[in-house]
Design a protein around this motif. Structure first.
Motif, short mmCIF file in Angstrom:
data_model
loop_
_atom_site.label_atom_id
_atom_site.label_comp_id
_atom_site.label_asym_id
_atom_site.label_seq_id
_atom_site.Cartn_x
_atom_site.Cartn_y
_atom_site.Cartn_z
N ALA A 123 -0.03 8.16 0.36
CA ALA A 123 0.28 9.02 -1.41
C ALA A 123 1.17 10.06 -1.33
N PHE A 176 2.13 4.23 -2.25
CA PHE A 176 2.02 4.80 -4.12
C PHE A 176 2.45 6.13 -3.95
N ILE A 217 -1.05 9.05 -7.23
CA ILE A 217 -1.44 7.77 -6.58
C ILE A 217 -0.45 6.74 -7.93
N SER A 218 0.18 5.74 -7.08
CA SER A 218 1.05 5.24 -8.22
C SER A 218 0.33 3.47 -7.85
N ILE A 219 0.57 2.58 -8.68
CA ILE A 219 -0.08 1.38 -8.26
C ILE A 219 1.19 1.14 -9.17
N ARG A 256 1.11 -1.94 -0.03
CA ARG A 256 0.17 0.19 0.04
C ARG A 256 0.99 1.14 -0.01
N CYS A 276 -1.95 4.00 3.71
CA CYS A 276 -1.00 3.39 2.84
C CYS A 276 -0.57 5.17 2.89
N CYS A 283 -1.76 -3.87 -12.28
CA CYS A 283 -1.50 -2.50 -11.13
C CYS A 283 -2.37 -1.89 -12.50
N THR A 315 0.48 -5.88 -4.64
CA THR A 315 -0.35 -4.78 -4.06
C THR A 315 -2.12 -5.77 -4.35
#
Ligand SMILES: *Cc1c(COP(=O)(O)O)cnc(C)c1O
Length: 467
Positions: free
Chosen positions: A424, A75, A437-439, A73, A422, A365, A444
Motif C-alpha cells: 500500500a 493495494f 489502500i485500494s481494492i 494483495r 501486501c 471490491c 482479491t
C-alpha cells in the motif's frame, strides 16, 4: 515446431508460471535497479542473441523485478490486475498486430471498439448519441475530453480554436475541484489553458466538491466555461455531487467534464450507481479500463455527448486516408493516430463477465474495502480517515502514547512495503500523512484481506515498539 511457435509457446509457459506464482511471492520487487541492469543490460550485442534466449532472459527477471500488481494483495494507487480473458485477448491483439486508427486498416478492431463503447455507454446509462474512443489511460482520456470541450465552448463564442489557436481567443474559464486529479491539471497544461489559471472549488471533509461554492463561483460569469467534476476521489473514493454540479454548469452554459477513472464503474452496481446520478447530463466522461475493469495496461476511455466536437478537435484529412463514410474511424475521437487494439481486451472482459459479473466485481471490491477497514479499526494505533463508500480505505497510524503521527504513519507504510505481504502506498490527505489502500483486483479474496490486515497491524505494532 517452427521457431515462431516455439517462441510463442515458451512465452505462454513463462506467462503461466509468472501468474501461478504471483500470489505467493513478496508483493514488492526484490531486485534493485542496478541488479536489473546487470541481468538485462550490457552493450547492444553485435550479433543478436537467439530469440528464445531473449524471452528467457526477460522472463527470468520478471518474478523478482516486477511488482506483483497482478496479484491479490497489491493495494497501491488504483491499479487493478488483468482478468485471464483480458490477458488472453491482449495476446491476440499483439498477434494480429492491427493498426486501428481507421476502419480500412482493421475492420474487426474498429467494430469491436464500436461495440465496446456501446456497452460502456449502456452500463453508464448514457444515451446512444454518446460516442468515444480508446486511449492509453485516464490522463489521455481527460486530455481528449477537454480538447473537445475547448473546441465546443470556443465555437460557441465564435472562435475556431483548431484553426486559430489560443492567441487572441476568447478566454476560457476553467473551474475544477480543489481535489481534482493531477492529470486534469496536466491536460489543462497540454491544452494551453494553464494549470494554475483553473479556479479551484473547495471540497468537504470527504473530498467532494462543494456545490454551494461552485454555484457562487459560476453565478456571475459569462463566456466560454468548462467545469471538471470527479467520480471517485483517489484518496477517499468519494463522488462529487454530479447532479447538482450539472445544474450549476447548465445555468452557466458550461461544458461539464467528469473524471471517473475508476468511479464510473460504480454504474455497474445498483447499490452504488446512485453515486453517479446525473452523469448522463455531463458533456464528457473519462475513465480507465486498466484500473477497476481489470484489463491489462494500457487502456483509457473517453466518452462524449458531443461526438462532433470530439471529431472537430482531432480530425484532419490527408489525401491518402481512406475514409469509409458508412463506418466509424476510431482515430476521430482521440489524439493518437496509429495505435493498438485496446478495445479488444475491454470487449473480452465485458463479454466474459456480463452485467452480473461486472456488478459482482465492483460490489466484491467494495465489500473487501469495508472488511479491511473493519479489520484494522480495532487497533488503537489505527484511524480510518474516510467513509468507506467505494473501494478506497484511507488509514492513519497514531503512535501509542502520542507523538508524531505523520512520521509514524510513514514508518508503518515503509514497513508494510518491506514486509511484502501486501503493498500500500502513502498520501497526504487534508494535511495528514496517510496510507492509501485500494481494492481493485478481481482476484482479491477475503483471506487476502485478513492476511494483509494482520500484516499491517503487526508492522504497526513493531514500529511502535522499535521507536
Ligand atoms: C488514475 C487516475 C487518473 C489518471 O489515469 P491514468 O490511467 O494513470 O492515466 C485520472 N483521474 C483519476 C481520478 C484517477 O484515479
Amino acid at each position: 515446431m517452427n521457431e515462431r511457435d516455439t517462441l510463442l509457446t515458451r512465452a505462454a509457459r513463462h506467462a503461466q508460471d509468472y501468474l501461478a506464482a504471483v500470489a505467493d511471492r513478496p508483493v514488492r520487487a526484490t531486485l534493485t535497479g542496478d541488479e536489473l541492469r546487470r541481468l538485462l543490460g550490457g552493450p547492444l550485442p553485435d550479433q543478436g542473441d537467439p530469440p528464445l534466449a531473449v524471452i528467457d532472459r526477460l522472463a527470468g527477471a520478471a518474478g523478482s523485478g516486477t511488482v506483483a500488481s497482478q496479484g491479490p494483495r497489491y493495494f497501491g494507487f488504483v491499479v487493478g490486475g488483468s482478468y485471464p480473458a483480458a490477458t488472453a485477448a491482449d495476446w491476440l491483439v499483439s498477434a494480429w498486430d492491427q493498426n486501428c486508427g481507421i476502419f480500412a486498416l482493421s475492420p474487426l478492431v474498429s467494430v469491436v471498439e464500436d461495440i465496446a463503447i456501446g456497452w460502456v455507454r449502456g452500463l453508464a446509462g448514457l444515451p446512444a448519441s454518446w460516442n468515444g474512443g480508446f486511449v492509453t489511460g485516464c490522463q489521455m482520456a481527460n486530455f481528449a475530453a477537454l480538447a473537445a470541450a475547448r473546441h465546443h465552448v470556443s465555437r460557441s463564442a465564435g472562435w475556431d480554436i483548431e484553426a486559430n489557436g489560443l492567441v487572441g481567443a476568447p478566454p476560457i474559464e476553467v473551474v475544477v475541484s480543489d481535489e481534482a486529479h493531477y492529470t486534469i491539471f496536466m491536460a489543462l497544461r497540454m491544452l494551453g489553458l494553464g494549470a494554475a489559471r483553473a479556479r479551484r472549488v473547495p471540497t468537504d471533509g470527504q473530498g467532494r466538491m462543494r456545490t454551494d461554492e461552485l454555484a457562487a463561483m459560476l453565478r456571475d460569469g459569462s463566456g466560454p466555461c468548462i467545469v471538471c467534476a470527479q467520480a471517485g476521489n483517489v484518496n477517499t473514493g468519494a463522488f462529487d455531487p454530479i447532479a447538482d454540479i450539472a445544474d450549476a454548469a447548465r445555468s452557466r452554459g458550461a461544458w461539464l467534464h467528469v473524471d471517473g477513472a475508476f468511479g464510473l464503474w460504480a454504474a455497474a452496481s445498483p447499490s452504488l450507481s446512485g453515486h453517479i446520478r446525473g452523469i448522463d447530463r455531463a458533456d464528457s466522461i473519462a475513465t480507465d479500463g486498466h484500473k477497476w475493469l481489470n484489463v491489462p495496461y494500457d487502456c483509457g476511455i473517453v466518452l462524449t455527448a458531443h461526438p462532433s466536437s470530439e471529431r472537430a478537435a482531432f480530425t484532419l484529412d490527408a489525401a491518402y486516408i481512406v475514409r469509409d463514410v458508412a463506418e466509424r474511424d476510431p482515430h476521430e475521437f482521440v489524439p493518437e493516430e496509429s495505435r493498438r487494439g485496446r478495445a479488444v481486451p475491454v470487449y473480452a472482459v465485458l463479454r466474459a463477465l456480463g452485467r452480473q459479473g461486472l456488478r459482482d466485481l465492483v460490489d466484491r471490491c467494495c465489500a473487501l474495502a469495508r472488511r479491511m477497514a473493519a479489520a484494522l479499526q480495532p487497533d488503537p494505533a489505527v484511524r480510518i480517515l474516510n467513509d468507506v463508500v467505494l473501494n478506497q480505505v484511507l488509514v492513519r497510524f497514531e503512535p501509542p502514547g502520542g507523538g508524531d503521527a505523520d512520521a509514524f504513519t510513514r514508518q508503518v507504510i515503509a514497513g508494510v512495503q518491506e514486509d511484502g505481504t501486501c503493498w500500500a502506498g502513502g498520501t497526504t490527505w487534508h494535511g495528514m500523512a496517510a496510507m492509501r489502500i485500494s481494492i481493485s483486483n478481481w482476484s482479491t479474496t477475503e483471506a487476502d484481506i485478513d492476511r494483509s490486515a494482520e500484516a499491517i497491524r503487526r508492522v504497526a505494532t513493531g514500529a511502535g515498539v522499535s521507536r
